[in-house]
Design a protein around this motif. Structure first.
Motif, PDB file in Angstrom:
ATOM      1  N   ILE A 146      -8.356  -7.665  -0.923  1.00  0.00           N
ATOM      2  CA  ILE A 146      -8.599  -7.309   0.629  1.00  0.00           C
ATOM      3  C   ILE A 146      -8.985  -5.646   1.498  1.00  0.00           C
ATOM      4  O   ILE A 146      -8.788  -5.814   2.547  1.00  0.00           O
ATOM      5  CB  ILE A 146      -6.792  -7.852   0.657  1.00  0.00           C
ATOM      6  CG1 ILE A 146      -6.229  -8.987   0.300  1.00  0.00           C
ATOM      7  CG2 ILE A 146      -6.286  -6.781   2.226  1.00  0.00           C
ATOM      8  CD1 ILE A 146      -5.216  -9.300   0.384  1.00  0.00           C
ATOM      9  N   LEU A 147      -8.539  -4.435   0.482  1.00  0.00           N
ATOM     10  CA  LEU A 147      -8.953  -3.249   0.959  1.00  0.00           C
ATOM     11  C   LEU A 147     -11.038  -3.157   1.721  1.00  0.00           C
ATOM     12  O   LEU A 147     -11.136  -2.835   2.413  1.00  0.00           O
ATOM     13  CB  LEU A 147      -8.948  -2.377   0.004  1.00  0.00           C
ATOM     14  CG  LEU A 147      -7.361  -1.916   0.118  1.00  0.00           C
ATOM     15  CD1 LEU A 147      -7.185  -1.221  -1.063  1.00  0.00           C
ATOM     16  CD2 LEU A 147      -7.057  -1.237   1.331  1.00  0.00           C
ATOM     17  N   GLY A 205     -11.220  -5.691   4.242  1.00  0.00           N
ATOM     18  CA  GLY A 205     -11.257  -5.494   5.228  1.00  0.00           C
ATOM     19  C   GLY A 205     -11.929  -3.372   5.960  1.00  0.00           C
ATOM     20  O   GLY A 205     -12.393  -3.549   7.535  1.00  0.00           O
ATOM     21  N   ILE A 249     -10.258  -1.574   8.964  1.00  0.00           N
ATOM     22  CA  ILE A 249      -9.724  -0.868   7.956  1.00  0.00           C
ATOM     23  C   ILE A 249     -11.296   0.405   8.532  1.00  0.00           C
ATOM     24  O   ILE A 249     -11.598   0.313   8.240  1.00  0.00           O
ATOM     25  CB  ILE A 249      -9.352  -0.924   6.374  1.00  0.00           C
ATOM     26  CG1 ILE A 249      -8.296  -2.294   6.251  1.00  0.00           C
ATOM     27  CG2 ILE A 249      -8.925   0.419   6.098  1.00  0.00           C
ATOM     28  CD1 ILE A 249      -8.322  -2.342   5.465  1.00  0.00           C
ATOM     29  N   ASN A 294       1.636  -1.620   9.908  1.00  0.00           N
ATOM     30  CA  ASN A 294       0.306  -2.054   9.765  1.00  0.00           C
ATOM     31  C   ASN A 294      -0.070  -2.847   8.743  1.00  0.00           C
ATOM     32  O   ASN A 294       0.519  -2.503   7.069  1.00  0.00           O
ATOM     33  CB  ASN A 294      -0.922  -0.746   9.988  1.00  0.00           C
ATOM     34  CG  ASN A 294      -2.167  -0.338   9.760  1.00  0.00           C
ATOM     35  OD1 ASN A 294      -2.342  -2.170   9.197  1.00  0.00           O
ATOM     36  ND2 ASN A 294      -2.594  -0.276   9.868  1.00  0.00           N
ATOM     37  N   ASP A 295      -0.067  -4.047   8.894  1.00  0.00           N
ATOM     38  CA  ASP A 295      -0.722  -5.152   7.360  1.00  0.00           C
ATOM     39  C   ASP A 295      -1.633  -4.179   6.114  1.00  0.00           C
ATOM     40  O   ASP A 295      -1.593  -4.846   4.919  1.00  0.00           O
ATOM     41  CB  ASP A 295      -1.557  -6.152   8.268  1.00  0.00           C
ATOM     42  CG  ASP A 295      -0.567  -7.346   8.845  1.00  0.00           C
ATOM     43  OD1 ASP A 295       0.004  -7.074   9.000  1.00  0.00           O
ATOM     44  OD2 ASP A 295      -1.221  -8.377   9.447  1.00  0.00           O
ATOM     45  N   TYR A 296      -2.411  -3.061   7.247  1.00  0.00           N
ATOM     46  CA  TYR A 296      -3.214  -2.454   5.302  1.00  0.00           C
ATOM     47  C   TYR A 296      -2.801  -1.259   5.270  1.00  0.00           C
ATOM     48  O   TYR A 296      -3.317  -0.543   4.486  1.00  0.00           O
ATOM     49  CB  TYR A 296      -4.920  -2.460   6.208  1.00  0.00           C
ATOM     50  CG  TYR A 296      -5.242  -4.161   6.851  1.00  0.00           C
ATOM     51  CD1 TYR A 296      -6.085  -4.431   6.179  1.00  0.00           C
ATOM     52  CD2 TYR A 296      -5.627  -4.326   8.079  1.00  0.00           C
ATOM     53  CE1 TYR A 296      -6.765  -5.427   5.472  1.00  0.00           C
ATOM     54  CE2 TYR A 296      -5.971  -5.856   8.344  1.00  0.00           C
ATOM     55  CZ  TYR A 296      -6.701  -6.376   7.021  1.00  0.00           C
ATOM     56  OH  TYR A 296      -6.952  -7.599   6.930  1.00  0.00           O
ATOM     57  N   SER A 297      -1.897  -1.403   5.826  1.00  0.00           N
ATOM     58  CA  SER A 297      -1.243   0.369   5.053  1.00  0.00           C
ATOM     59  C   SER A 297      -1.204   0.567   4.297  1.00  0.00           C
ATOM     60  O   SER A 297      -0.443   0.421   3.409  1.00  0.00           O
ATOM     61  CB  SER A 297       0.055   0.875   6.433  1.00  0.00           C
ATOM     62  OG  SER A 297       0.951   0.556   5.708  1.00  0.00           O
ATOM     63  N   LEU A 330       1.243  -1.832   1.640  1.00  0.00           N
ATOM     64  CA  LEU A 330       0.865  -1.910  -0.093  1.00  0.00           C
ATOM     65  C   LEU A 330       1.933  -2.083  -0.956  1.00  0.00           C
ATOM     66  O   LEU A 330       1.779  -2.106  -1.833  1.00  0.00           O
ATOM     67  CB  LEU A 330      -0.666  -1.387  -0.536  1.00  0.00           C
ATOM     68  CG  LEU A 330      -1.449  -1.630  -1.187  1.00  0.00           C
ATOM     69  CD1 LEU A 330      -2.748  -0.828  -1.442  1.00  0.00           C
ATOM     70  CD2 LEU A 330      -0.793  -1.018  -2.997  1.00  0.00           C
ATOM     71  N   PHE A 336       0.021  -8.043   2.975  1.00  0.00           N
ATOM     72  CA  PHE A 336      -0.629  -7.093   3.133  1.00  0.00           C
ATOM     73  C   PHE A 336      -2.053  -7.516   3.329  1.00  0.00           C
ATOM     74  O   PHE A 336      -2.059  -8.723   2.329  1.00  0.00           O
ATOM     75  CB  PHE A 336      -0.733  -6.295   1.504  1.00  0.00           C
ATOM     76  CG  PHE A 336      -1.977  -5.464   1.399  1.00  0.00           C
ATOM     77  CD1 PHE A 336      -1.798  -3.860   1.866  1.00  0.00           C
ATOM     78  CD2 PHE A 336      -3.012  -5.140   0.399  1.00  0.00           C
ATOM     79  CE1 PHE A 336      -2.573  -3.472   2.005  1.00  0.00           C
ATOM     80  CE2 PHE A 336      -3.962  -4.546   0.525  1.00  0.00           C
ATOM     81  CZ  PHE A 336      -3.798  -3.311   1.232  1.00  0.00           C
ATOM     82  N   GLY A 337      -2.676  -6.656   4.218  1.00  0.00           N
ATOM     83  CA  GLY A 337      -4.050  -7.312   4.466  1.00  0.00           C
ATOM     84  C   GLY A 337      -3.608  -9.065   5.716  1.00  0.00           C
ATOM     85  O   GLY A 337      -4.964  -9.728   5.729  1.00  0.00           O
TER      86      GLY A 337
END
Length: 377
Positions: free
Chosen positions: A101-102, A105, A111, A122-125, A129, A144-145
Protein backbone atom coordinates in the motif's frame (compact mmCIF):
# COMPACT_ATOMS: atom_id res chain seq x y z
CA UNK A 1 -16.67 -33.84 5.17
CA UNK A 2 -16.93 -30.68 7.26
CA UNK A 3 -13.20 -30.01 6.78
CA UNK A 4 -13.63 -30.16 3.00
CA UNK A 5 -16.67 -27.91 3.18
CA UNK A 6 -14.92 -25.31 5.33
CA UNK A 7 -11.96 -25.19 2.96
CA UNK A 8 -14.26 -24.82 -0.02
CA UNK A 9 -16.40 -22.16 1.65
CA UNK A 10 -13.41 -20.09 2.76
CA UNK A 11 -12.09 -19.96 -0.78
CA UNK A 12 -15.50 -19.19 -2.27
CA UNK A 13 -16.21 -16.52 0.36
CA UNK A 14 -12.94 -14.71 -0.39
CA UNK A 15 -13.63 -14.82 -4.14
CA UNK A 16 -17.17 -13.54 -3.53
CA UNK A 17 -15.90 -10.56 -1.55
CA UNK A 18 -13.28 -9.75 -4.20
CA UNK A 19 -15.82 -10.12 -7.03
CA UNK A 20 -18.26 -7.81 -5.22
CA UNK A 21 -15.62 -5.12 -4.75
CA UNK A 22 -14.37 -5.34 -8.35
CA UNK A 23 -17.94 -4.83 -9.56
CA UNK A 24 -18.67 -2.01 -7.09
CA UNK A 25 -15.39 -0.28 -7.91
CA UNK A 26 -15.71 -0.26 -11.69
CA UNK A 27 -19.39 -0.67 -12.61
CA UNK A 28 -22.25 1.72 -11.75
CA UNK A 29 -24.62 0.72 -8.96
CA UNK A 30 -27.58 -1.37 -10.07
CA UNK A 31 -30.09 0.99 -8.46
CA UNK A 32 -28.73 3.94 -10.45
CA UNK A 33 -29.70 2.29 -13.76
CA UNK A 34 -33.17 2.57 -15.29
CA UNK A 35 -33.08 -0.53 -17.49
CA UNK A 36 -29.94 -2.60 -16.77
CA UNK A 37 -29.02 -5.48 -19.04
CA UNK A 38 -30.03 -8.93 -17.89
CA UNK A 39 -26.41 -10.09 -17.61
CA UNK A 40 -25.63 -7.15 -15.33
CA UNK A 41 -28.62 -7.91 -13.11
CA UNK A 42 -27.36 -11.49 -12.81
CA UNK A 43 -23.82 -10.27 -12.05
CA UNK A 44 -25.09 -7.87 -9.40
CA UNK A 45 -27.12 -10.63 -7.76
CA UNK A 46 -24.32 -13.20 -7.76
CA UNK A 47 -21.76 -10.72 -6.38
CA UNK A 48 -24.13 -9.40 -3.73
CA UNK A 49 -23.42 -11.95 -1.00
CA UNK A 50 -20.30 -10.27 0.42
CA UNK A 51 -22.05 -9.58 3.74
CA UNK A 52 -23.03 -13.23 4.13
CA UNK A 53 -19.49 -14.24 3.11
CA UNK A 54 -18.00 -12.24 6.00
CA UNK A 55 -20.47 -13.89 8.40
CA UNK A 56 -19.19 -17.26 7.15
CA UNK A 57 -15.61 -16.06 7.77
CA UNK A 58 -16.48 -15.20 11.38
CA UNK A 59 -18.21 -18.54 11.97
CA UNK A 60 -15.39 -20.62 10.51
CA UNK A 61 -12.85 -18.52 12.42
CA UNK A 62 -14.69 -19.20 15.66
CA UNK A 63 -14.92 -22.91 14.82
CA UNK A 64 -11.22 -23.28 13.94
CA UNK A 65 -9.53 -20.75 16.23
CA UNK A 66 -11.81 -21.10 19.24
CA UNK A 67 -12.11 -24.85 18.80
CA UNK A 68 -8.33 -25.20 18.54
CA UNK A 69 -7.81 -23.36 21.83
CA UNK A 70 -10.45 -25.50 23.54
CA UNK A 71 -8.65 -28.60 22.28
CA UNK A 72 -5.36 -27.42 23.82
CA UNK A 73 -6.66 -26.35 27.23
CA UNK A 74 -4.54 -27.88 29.97
CA UNK A 75 -1.45 -28.15 27.81
CA UNK A 76 1.67 -26.27 28.98
CA UNK A 77 1.87 -22.68 27.70
CA UNK A 78 -1.35 -23.08 25.72
CA UNK A 79 -2.24 -19.38 25.90
CA UNK A 80 1.25 -18.28 24.88
CA UNK A 81 1.21 -20.66 21.90
CA UNK A 82 -2.26 -19.38 20.99
CA UNK A 83 -1.03 -15.75 21.07
CA UNK A 84 1.93 -16.57 18.81
CA UNK A 85 -0.36 -18.40 16.39
CA UNK A 86 -2.70 -15.44 16.13
CA UNK A 87 0.01 -12.78 15.77
CA UNK A 88 1.89 -14.71 13.08
CA UNK A 89 -1.38 -15.43 11.28
CA UNK A 90 -2.23 -11.74 11.03
CA UNK A 91 1.12 -10.01 10.70
CA UNK A 92 2.71 -12.35 8.16
CA UNK A 93 0.12 -11.06 5.69
CA UNK A 94 -0.58 -7.57 7.05
CA UNK A 95 3.01 -6.28 7.16
CA UNK A 96 3.80 -6.96 3.47
CA UNK A 97 0.32 -5.71 2.52
CA UNK A 98 1.06 -2.38 4.21
CA UNK A 99 4.37 -2.20 2.35
CA UNK A 100 2.48 -2.75 -0.92
CA UNK A 101 0.00 0.00 0.00
CA UNK A 102 2.82 2.40 0.86
CA UNK A 103 4.68 1.66 -2.39
CA UNK A 104 1.58 2.10 -4.55
CA UNK A 105 0.64 5.27 -2.64
CA UNK A 106 4.06 6.78 -3.31
CA UNK A 107 3.90 5.90 -7.02
CA UNK A 108 0.37 7.30 -7.40
CA UNK A 109 1.23 10.48 -5.50
CA UNK A 110 -1.13 9.81 -2.60
CA UNK A 111 1.85 9.76 -0.21
CA UNK A 112 4.70 12.22 0.13
CA UNK A 113 7.59 10.02 1.37
CA UNK A 114 9.54 13.10 2.48
CA UNK A 115 6.85 14.27 4.92
CA UNK A 116 5.81 11.65 7.50
CA UNK A 117 2.33 12.20 8.92
CA UNK A 118 1.10 11.13 12.37
CA UNK A 119 -2.50 12.32 12.07
CA UNK A 120 -5.21 9.81 12.98
CA UNK A 121 -7.38 11.22 10.19
CA UNK A 122 -4.84 10.39 7.45
CA UNK A 123 -5.36 6.95 5.87
CA UNK A 124 -1.62 6.68 5.19
CA UNK A 125 -0.18 8.08 8.43
CA UNK A 126 2.24 6.28 10.73
CA UNK A 127 -0.42 6.35 13.46
CA UNK A 128 -2.99 4.70 11.18
CA UNK A 129 -0.52 2.01 10.17
CA UNK A 130 0.30 1.20 13.80
CA UNK A 131 -3.38 1.22 14.73
CA UNK A 132 -4.20 -1.26 11.95
CA UNK A 133 -1.45 -3.59 13.15
CA UNK A 134 -3.10 -3.76 16.57
CA UNK A 135 -6.72 -4.00 15.44
CA UNK A 136 -7.71 -0.39 16.17
CA UNK A 137 -9.08 0.41 12.71
CA UNK A 138 -12.68 1.68 12.81
CA UNK A 139 -12.17 2.26 16.57
CA UNK A 140 -9.62 5.08 16.75
CA UNK A 141 -8.09 5.13 13.24
CA UNK A 142 -9.37 4.49 9.68
CA UNK A 143 -8.45 1.44 7.61
CA UNK A 144 -4.88 1.87 6.36
CA UNK A 145 -4.59 3.13 2.81
CA UNK A 146 -8.35 2.99 2.28
CA UNK A 147 -8.23 -0.81 2.41
CA UNK A 148 -11.75 -0.96 3.83
CA UNK A 149 -12.07 -4.78 4.20
CA UNK A 150 -9.59 -4.44 7.06
CA UNK A 151 -12.55 -3.41 9.24
CA UNK A 152 -13.32 -7.10 9.82
CA UNK A 153 -9.76 -7.78 10.99
CA UNK A 154 -10.37 -5.33 13.82
CA UNK A 155 -13.27 -7.56 14.87
CA UNK A 156 -11.13 -10.68 14.47
CA UNK A 157 -8.24 -9.24 16.48
CA UNK A 158 -10.42 -8.40 19.44
CA UNK A 159 -12.29 -11.69 19.25
CA UNK A 160 -8.91 -13.44 19.39
CA UNK A 161 -8.21 -11.51 22.60
CA UNK A 162 -11.66 -11.80 24.17
CA UNK A 163 -12.11 -15.54 23.68
CA UNK A 164 -9.18 -16.74 25.84
CA UNK A 165 -10.23 -14.20 28.47
CA UNK A 166 -13.73 -15.69 28.42
CA UNK A 167 -12.26 -19.18 28.71
CA UNK A 168 -10.14 -18.04 31.67
CA UNK A 169 -13.23 -16.58 33.34
CA UNK A 170 -14.70 -20.07 33.37
CA UNK A 171 -11.71 -22.38 33.60
CA UNK A 172 -8.75 -20.56 35.16
CA UNK A 173 -7.06 -22.49 37.94
CA UNK A 174 -7.52 -19.86 40.64
CA UNK A 175 -10.24 -17.46 41.68
CA UNK A 176 -7.85 -14.52 41.35
CA UNK A 177 -7.14 -15.32 37.70
CA UNK A 178 -10.83 -15.78 36.97
CA UNK A 179 -11.66 -12.44 38.58
CA UNK A 180 -8.84 -10.64 36.73
CA UNK A 181 -9.87 -12.16 33.39
CA UNK A 182 -13.48 -11.12 34.04
CA UNK A 183 -12.48 -7.53 34.81
CA UNK A 184 -10.30 -7.24 31.71
CA UNK A 185 -13.02 -8.77 29.52
CA UNK A 186 -15.63 -6.37 30.90
CA UNK A 187 -13.30 -3.40 30.38
CA UNK A 188 -12.67 -4.40 26.75
CA UNK A 189 -16.40 -4.86 26.20
CA UNK A 190 -17.09 -1.37 27.55
CA UNK A 191 -14.41 0.27 25.38
CA UNK A 192 -15.19 -1.46 22.09
CA UNK A 193 -18.07 -0.37 19.83
CA UNK A 194 -21.30 -2.12 20.77
CA UNK A 195 -21.80 -3.62 17.30
CA UNK A 196 -18.37 -5.24 17.47
CA UNK A 197 -19.12 -6.80 20.86
CA UNK A 198 -22.55 -7.92 19.64
CA UNK A 199 -21.04 -9.82 16.72
CA UNK A 200 -18.65 -11.56 19.09
CA UNK A 201 -21.64 -13.79 19.84
CA UNK A 202 -21.62 -14.90 16.18
CA UNK A 203 -17.94 -15.80 16.47
CA UNK A 204 -18.65 -17.61 19.75
CA UNK A 205 -21.35 -19.67 18.05
CA UNK A 206 -18.70 -20.99 15.69
CA UNK A 207 -16.48 -21.95 18.64
CA UNK A 208 -19.41 -23.58 20.47
CA UNK A 209 -20.52 -25.63 17.46
CA UNK A 210 -17.00 -27.00 17.06
CA UNK A 211 -18.04 -29.17 20.03
CA UNK A 212 -21.34 -30.25 18.42
CA UNK A 213 -22.11 -33.15 16.12
CA UNK A 214 -25.57 -33.41 14.58
CA UNK A 215 -26.47 -36.97 13.64
CA UNK A 216 -28.91 -37.01 10.73
CA UNK A 217 -29.55 -38.68 7.42
CA UNK A 218 -28.95 -37.37 3.92
CA UNK A 219 -32.54 -36.14 3.54
CA UNK A 220 -32.46 -33.94 6.64
CA UNK A 221 -28.98 -32.67 5.73
CA UNK A 222 -30.26 -31.75 2.26
CA UNK A 223 -33.26 -30.00 3.83
CA UNK A 224 -30.94 -27.95 6.06
CA UNK A 225 -28.91 -26.95 3.00
CA UNK A 226 -32.02 -25.91 1.07
CA UNK A 227 -33.33 -23.82 3.99
CA UNK A 228 -29.89 -22.24 4.40
CA UNK A 229 -29.79 -21.37 0.69
CA UNK A 230 -33.29 -19.90 0.74
CA UNK A 231 -32.54 -17.81 3.83
CA UNK A 232 -29.35 -16.51 2.24
CA UNK A 233 -31.22 -15.39 -0.89
CA UNK A 234 -34.01 -13.74 1.12
CA UNK A 235 -31.54 -11.83 3.29
CA UNK A 236 -29.53 -10.91 0.20
CA UNK A 237 -32.61 -9.35 -1.41
CA UNK A 238 -34.54 -8.01 1.56
CA UNK A 239 -32.12 -7.82 4.47
CA UNK A 240 -29.60 -5.37 5.86
CA UNK A 241 -26.36 -6.01 3.98
CA UNK A 242 -24.27 -2.85 4.26
CA UNK A 243 -22.60 -3.17 7.66
CA UNK A 244 -22.66 -5.51 10.62
CA UNK A 245 -24.84 -3.51 12.98
CA UNK A 246 -27.81 -4.06 15.27
CA UNK A 247 -30.21 -4.00 12.31
CA UNK A 248 -28.40 -6.86 10.55
CA UNK A 249 -27.79 -8.97 13.65
CA UNK A 250 -31.11 -10.93 13.76
CA UNK A 251 -30.78 -12.11 10.17
CA UNK A 252 -27.10 -12.95 10.64
CA UNK A 253 -27.86 -14.86 13.83
CA UNK A 254 -30.50 -16.98 12.10
CA UNK A 255 -28.22 -17.56 9.12
CA UNK A 256 -25.40 -18.54 11.48
CA UNK A 257 -27.49 -21.12 13.33
CA UNK A 258 -28.68 -22.67 10.07
CA UNK A 259 -25.15 -22.75 8.68
CA UNK A 260 -23.66 -24.28 11.82
CA UNK A 261 -26.39 -26.90 12.10
CA UNK A 262 -25.64 -27.95 8.54
CA UNK A 263 -21.89 -27.90 9.12
CA UNK A 264 -22.25 -29.93 12.32
CA UNK A 265 -24.25 -32.53 10.39
CA UNK A 266 -21.27 -33.17 8.10
CA UNK A 267 -18.76 -34.26 10.78
CA UNK A 268 -18.38 -37.72 9.26
CA UNK A 269 -15.92 -39.43 6.90
CA UNK A 270 -16.03 -38.76 3.18
CA UNK A 271 -16.65 -41.78 0.96
CA UNK A 272 -13.15 -42.73 -0.17
CA UNK A 273 -14.33 -44.59 -3.27
CA UNK A 274 -15.92 -41.58 -5.03
CA UNK A 275 -13.80 -40.12 -7.80
CA UNK A 276 -14.77 -36.49 -7.22
CA UNK A 277 -13.52 -36.36 -3.61
CA UNK A 278 -9.79 -36.16 -4.34
CA UNK A 279 -9.95 -33.43 -7.05
CA UNK A 280 -12.54 -31.45 -5.08
CA UNK A 281 -10.37 -31.55 -1.96
CA UNK A 282 -7.34 -30.32 -3.91
CA UNK A 283 -9.32 -27.41 -5.38
CA UNK A 284 -10.84 -26.54 -2.00
CA UNK A 285 -7.49 -26.60 -0.17
CA UNK A 286 -5.81 -24.60 -2.96
CA UNK A 287 -8.25 -21.68 -2.73
CA UNK A 288 -8.60 -21.94 1.04
CA UNK A 289 -4.84 -21.63 1.52
CA UNK A 290 -4.69 -18.08 0.15
CA UNK A 291 -8.23 -16.93 1.02
CA UNK A 292 -6.90 -14.68 3.80
CA UNK A 293 -4.34 -13.08 1.49
CA UNK A 294 -6.98 -12.57 -1.20
CA UNK A 295 -9.27 -10.90 1.32
CA UNK A 296 -6.57 -8.56 2.65
CA UNK A 297 -4.77 -7.65 -0.56
CA UNK A 298 -7.49 -7.44 -3.25
CA UNK A 299 -8.30 -3.76 -2.65
CA UNK A 300 -4.64 -2.61 -2.98
CA UNK A 301 -4.37 -4.71 -6.14
CA UNK A 302 -7.54 -3.13 -7.51
CA UNK A 303 -6.12 0.31 -6.72
CA UNK A 304 -3.03 -0.51 -8.77
CA UNK A 305 -5.14 -1.85 -11.65
CA UNK A 306 -7.34 1.26 -11.58
CA UNK A 307 -4.31 3.55 -11.59
CA UNK A 308 -2.80 1.71 -14.56
CA UNK A 309 -6.14 1.85 -16.38
CA UNK A 310 -6.41 5.59 -15.93
CA UNK A 311 -2.78 6.14 -16.89
CA UNK A 312 -2.80 3.99 -20.03
CA UNK A 313 -6.40 4.15 -21.21
CA UNK A 314 -7.87 7.21 -19.53
CA UNK A 315 -10.82 5.31 -18.00
CA UNK A 316 -11.68 3.22 -14.99
CA UNK A 317 -15.47 3.12 -15.26
CA UNK A 318 -17.19 0.24 -17.05
CA UNK A 319 -20.51 0.27 -18.87
CA UNK A 320 -23.31 -1.97 -17.62
CA UNK A 321 -24.49 -2.34 -21.24
CA UNK A 322 -21.21 -3.61 -22.70
CA UNK A 323 -20.56 -7.33 -22.78
CA UNK A 324 -16.97 -6.46 -23.66
CA UNK A 325 -16.64 -4.67 -20.32
CA UNK A 326 -17.95 -7.81 -18.65
CA UNK A 327 -15.01 -9.64 -20.21
CA UNK A 328 -12.63 -6.99 -18.88
CA UNK A 329 -14.24 -7.36 -15.44
CA UNK A 330 -13.68 -11.14 -15.47
CA UNK A 331 -10.09 -10.59 -16.59
CA UNK A 332 -9.53 -8.12 -13.73
CA UNK A 333 -11.01 -10.53 -11.20
CA UNK A 334 -8.74 -13.28 -12.50
CA UNK A 335 -5.74 -10.91 -12.31
CA UNK A 336 -6.58 -10.08 -8.69
CA UNK A 337 -6.86 -13.78 -7.78
CA UNK A 338 -3.59 -14.63 -9.53
CA UNK A 339 -1.86 -11.63 -7.93
CA UNK A 340 -3.13 -12.63 -4.50
CA UNK A 341 -1.85 -16.17 -5.03
CA UNK A 342 1.58 -14.84 -5.91
CA UNK A 343 1.48 -12.67 -2.79
CA UNK A 344 0.51 -15.75 -0.78
CA UNK A 345 3.50 -17.71 -2.08
CA UNK A 346 5.83 -14.91 -1.04
CA UNK A 347 4.45 -14.34 2.46
CA UNK A 348 1.45 -16.25 3.87
CA UNK A 349 2.85 -19.61 2.73
CA UNK A 350 5.74 -18.98 5.14
CA UNK A 351 3.46 -18.49 8.15
CA UNK A 352 4.23 -21.86 9.73
CA UNK A 353 7.98 -21.40 9.33
CA UNK A 354 7.77 -17.99 11.03
CA UNK A 355 5.55 -19.49 13.71
CA UNK A 356 7.94 -22.32 14.47
CA UNK A 357 10.85 -19.90 14.80
CA UNK A 358 8.91 -17.64 17.14
CA UNK A 359 7.89 -20.56 19.32
CA UNK A 360 11.45 -21.83 19.42
CA UNK A 361 12.60 -18.35 20.47
CA UNK A 362 9.84 -17.48 22.95
CA UNK A 363 8.86 -20.91 24.23
CA UNK A 364 12.05 -22.89 23.83
CA UNK A 365 10.60 -25.35 21.36
CA UNK A 366 9.73 -25.73 17.70
CA UNK A 367 6.63 -27.36 16.27
CA UNK A 368 8.05 -29.70 13.67
CA UNK A 369 4.78 -31.16 12.46
CA UNK A 370 2.97 -29.02 9.86
CA UNK A 371 -0.63 -28.12 10.64
CA UNK A 372 -3.40 -29.25 8.25
CA UNK A 373 -4.38 -26.64 5.69
CA UNK A 374 -8.12 -26.45 6.59
CA UNK A 375 -7.25 -25.28 10.13
CA UNK A 376 -5.05 -22.44 8.85
CA UNK A 377 -6.27 -19.40 10.76
Amino acid sequence: MHSLLMSLLRGLAAIEVAAAHVRAGFFPGLRTLDDPALWYQALSFLTGFAHQAVVVFFLISGWLVGGSLLNKLGQPQAIKAYAIDRITRLWTVLLPTFVLILASGIVSGAIDPHTPDFSRANDYSVTTLAGNLFGLQTIVVPEFGGNFPLWSLSNETWYYIMFPLLVMCLAAGSGTRRALATLVLLLIGMLLPFDMVLYFTIWLLGAAFSRVRVECGTSLRALLLVVLGMASVVFRLKGSNDDMVIASFPQDLLLSVLFLLFLSSTVNPLPADQRFVGPLRRVAVFFSNFSFTLYVVHIPLLGIIGYVGMTLFGRRQFSADSVGDLGIYLGMLLAVIVGAYGFYLLFEARTYAVRRRMKAWLMGRADSAPQPAPAKR
